[in-house]
Design a protein around this motif. Sequence first.
Motif, PDB file in Angstrom:
ATOM      1  N   LEU A 153       0.835  -1.211   0.000  1.00 58.33           N
ATOM      2  CA  LEU A 153       0.000   0.000   0.000  1.00 58.33           C
ATOM      3  C   LEU A 153       0.863   1.253   0.000  1.00 58.33           C
ATOM      4  CD1 LEU A 153      -2.784  -0.974   2.567  1.00 58.33           C
ATOM      5  CD2 LEU A 153      -3.025  -0.694   0.109  1.00 58.33           C
ATOM      6  N   ALA A 154       1.923   1.231   0.780  1.00 54.69           N
ATOM      7  CA  ALA A 154       2.820   2.381   0.839  1.00 54.69           C
ATOM      8  C   ALA A 154       3.446   2.641  -0.529  1.00 54.69           C
ATOM      9  CB  ALA A 154       3.898   2.164   1.885  1.00 54.69           C
ATOM     10  N   ALA A 155       3.892   1.583  -1.189  1.00 59.18           N
ATOM     11  CA  ALA A 155       4.509   1.747  -2.512  1.00 59.18           C
ATOM     12  C   ALA A 155       3.545   2.387  -3.493  1.00 59.18           C
ATOM     13  CB  ALA A 155       4.990   0.399  -3.036  1.00 59.18           C
ATOM     14  N   SER A 156       2.299   1.941  -3.494  1.00 57.46           N
ATOM     15  CA  SER A 156       1.331   2.541  -4.419  1.00 57.46           C
ATOM     16  C   SER A 156       1.055   4.003  -4.051  1.00 57.46           C
ATOM     17  CB  SER A 156       0.040   1.728  -4.471  1.00 57.46           C
ATOM     18  OG  SER A 156      -0.632   1.756  -3.250  1.00 57.46           O
ATOM     19  N   GLN A 157       1.060   4.333  -2.771  1.00 58.47           N
ATOM     20  CA  GLN A 157       0.861   5.723  -2.358  1.00 58.47           C
ATOM     21  C   GLN A 157       2.061   6.592  -2.742  1.00 58.47           C
ATOM     22  OE1 GLN A 157      -1.894   7.245  -1.052  1.00 58.47           O
ATOM     23  NE2 GLN A 157      -2.821   5.283  -1.559  1.00 58.47           N
ATOM     24  N   PHE A 158       3.261   6.059  -2.598  1.00 56.35           N
ATOM     25  CA  PHE A 158       4.446   6.815  -3.003  1.00 56.35           C
ATOM     26  C   PHE A 158       4.466   7.040  -4.512  1.00 56.35           C
ATOM     27  CE2 PHE A 158       6.471   5.319   1.074  1.00 56.35           C
ATOM     28  CZ  PHE A 158       6.628   6.585   1.621  1.00 56.35           C
ATOM     29  N   ILE A 159       4.079   6.031  -5.270  1.00 53.04           N
ATOM     30  CA  ILE A 159       4.016   6.182  -6.733  1.00 53.04           C
ATOM     31  C   ILE A 159       2.989   7.246  -7.101  1.00 53.04           C
ATOM     32  CG2 ILE A 159       3.323   5.027  -8.872  1.00 53.04           C
ATOM     33  CD1 ILE A 159       4.595   2.440  -7.609  1.00 53.04           C
ATOM     34  N   GLN A 160       1.833   7.184  -6.469  1.00 47.27           N
ATOM     35  CA  GLN A 160       0.806   8.200  -6.727  1.00 47.27           C
ATOM     36  C   GLN A 160       1.319   9.577  -6.327  1.00 47.27           C
ATOM     37  OE1 GLN A 160      -2.008   7.356  -8.334  1.00 47.27           O
ATOM     38  NE2 GLN A 160      -2.382   9.525  -8.491  1.00 47.27           N
ATOM     39  N   PHE A 161       2.064   9.635  -5.237  1.00 43.59           N
ATOM     40  CA  PHE A 161       2.616  10.908  -4.772  1.00 43.59           C
ATOM     41  C   PHE A 161       3.522  11.528  -5.821  1.00 43.59           C
ATOM     42  CE2 PHE A 161       5.893  13.513  -2.908  1.00 43.59           C
ATOM     43  CZ  PHE A 161       5.169  14.379  -2.121  1.00 43.59           C
ATOM     44  N   TYR A 162       4.483  10.757  -6.328  1.00 42.51           N
ATOM     45  CA  TYR A 162       5.399  11.399  -7.267  1.00 42.51           C
ATOM     46  C   TYR A 162       4.783  11.638  -8.635  1.00 42.51           C
ATOM     47  CZ  TYR A 162       7.256   6.805  -8.978  1.00 42.51           C
ATOM     48  OH  TYR A 162       7.433   5.556  -9.500  1.00 42.51           O
ATOM     49  N   LYS A 163       3.682  10.984  -8.934  1.00 43.11           N
ATOM     50  CA  LYS A 163       2.943  11.340 -10.150  1.00 43.11           C
ATOM     51  C   LYS A 163       2.180  12.654  -9.955  1.00 43.11           C
ATOM     52  CE  LYS A 163       2.324   6.760 -12.133  1.00 43.11           C
ATOM     53  NZ  LYS A 163       1.361   5.714 -12.500  1.00 43.11           N
ATOM     54  N   ASN A 164       1.625  12.833  -8.759  1.00 42.81           N
ATOM     55  CA  ASN A 164       0.862  14.052  -8.459  1.00 42.81           C
ATOM     56  C   ASN A 164       1.758  15.263  -8.222  1.00 42.81           C
ATOM     57  OD1 ASN A 164      -1.555  12.680  -8.640  1.00 42.81           O
ATOM     58  ND2 ASN A 164      -1.764  12.391  -6.444  1.00 42.81           N
TER      59      ASN A 164
ATOM     60  N   PRO B  12      11.946  12.934  -4.583  1.00 40.97           N
ATOM     61  CA  PRO B  12      13.053  11.966  -4.613  1.00 40.97           C
ATOM     62  C   PRO B  12      12.933  10.895  -3.518  1.00 40.97           C
ATOM     63  CG  PRO B  12      13.897  14.191  -4.837  1.00 40.97           C
ATOM     64  CD  PRO B  12      12.434  14.308  -4.491  1.00 40.97           C
ATOM     65  N   GLU B  13      12.510  11.319  -2.342  1.00 39.14           N
ATOM     66  CA  GLU B  13      12.328  10.369  -1.247  1.00 39.14           C
ATOM     67  C   GLU B  13      11.179   9.410  -1.538  1.00 39.14           C
ATOM     68  OE1 GLU B  13      12.191  10.454   3.636  1.00 39.14           O
ATOM     69  OE2 GLU B  13      12.042  12.323   2.529  1.00 39.14           O
ATOM     70  N   ALA B  14      10.123   9.892  -2.142  1.00 35.80           N
ATOM     71  CA  ALA B  14       8.988   9.045  -2.500  1.00 35.80           C
ATOM     72  C   ALA B  14       9.421   7.996  -3.517  1.00 35.80           C
ATOM     73  CB  ALA B  14       7.844   9.893  -3.061  1.00 35.80           C
ATOM     74  N   ARG B  15      10.245   8.399  -4.480  1.00 34.87           N
ATOM     75  CA  ARG B  15      10.760   7.428  -5.468  1.00 34.87           C
ATOM     76  C   ARG B  15      11.620   6.373  -4.786  1.00 34.87           C
ATOM     77  NH1 ARG B  15      10.446   8.379 -10.888  1.00 34.87           N
ATOM     78  NH2 ARG B  15       9.474  10.326 -11.484  1.00 34.87           N
ATOM     79  N   PHE B  16      12.404   6.783  -3.817  1.00 32.47           N
ATOM     80  CA  PHE B  16      13.231   5.837  -3.073  1.00 32.47           C
ATOM     81  C   PHE B  16      12.376   4.808  -2.348  1.00 32.47           C
ATOM     82  CE2 PHE B  16      15.029   4.662   1.047  1.00 32.47           C
ATOM     83  CZ  PHE B  16      16.191   4.018   0.647  1.00 32.47           C
ATOM     84  N   TYR B  17      11.382   5.283  -1.604  1.00 35.47           N
ATOM     85  CA  TYR B  17      10.518   4.375  -0.851  1.00 35.47           C
ATOM     86  C   TYR B  17       9.673   3.498  -1.760  1.00 35.47           C
ATOM     87  CZ  TYR B  17      11.538   6.331   3.753  1.00 35.47           C
ATOM     88  OH  TYR B  17      12.159   6.701   4.922  1.00 35.47           O
ATOM     89  N   ALA B  18       9.266   4.010  -2.897  1.00 38.08           N
ATOM     90  CA  ALA B  18       8.461   3.216  -3.828  1.00 38.08           C
ATOM     91  C   ALA B  18       9.260   2.038  -4.359  1.00 38.08           C
ATOM     92  CB  ALA B  18       7.969   4.082  -4.984  1.00 38.08           C
TER      93      ALA B  18
END
Length: 67
Positions: free
Chosen positions: A41-52, A60-66
């Motif tokens: 779930l976190a990965a999908s939220q991070f992916i959505q975050f860096y798309k938004n 950059p941190e969101a891409r790392f965690y994803a």
Amino acid sequence: MKRVGLLVLFFGVTLSFAQSAKESSDFSYALKLYDQEFYDLAASQFIQFYKNYPSGANTPEARFYAG
């Protein structure tokens, strides 16, 4: 004319702040999911975050965690 300029500036700053608060909230939510070990779930939220927020401070941190 000055009033119109000030009004536009005020709403621009207000909308910018609202966007920053939403961005921060979205990142915090994804990080909380990660910390609670909901990795998928976190990965999908991070992916959505860096798309938004492609140019956001936490992108950059969101891409790392994803990953």
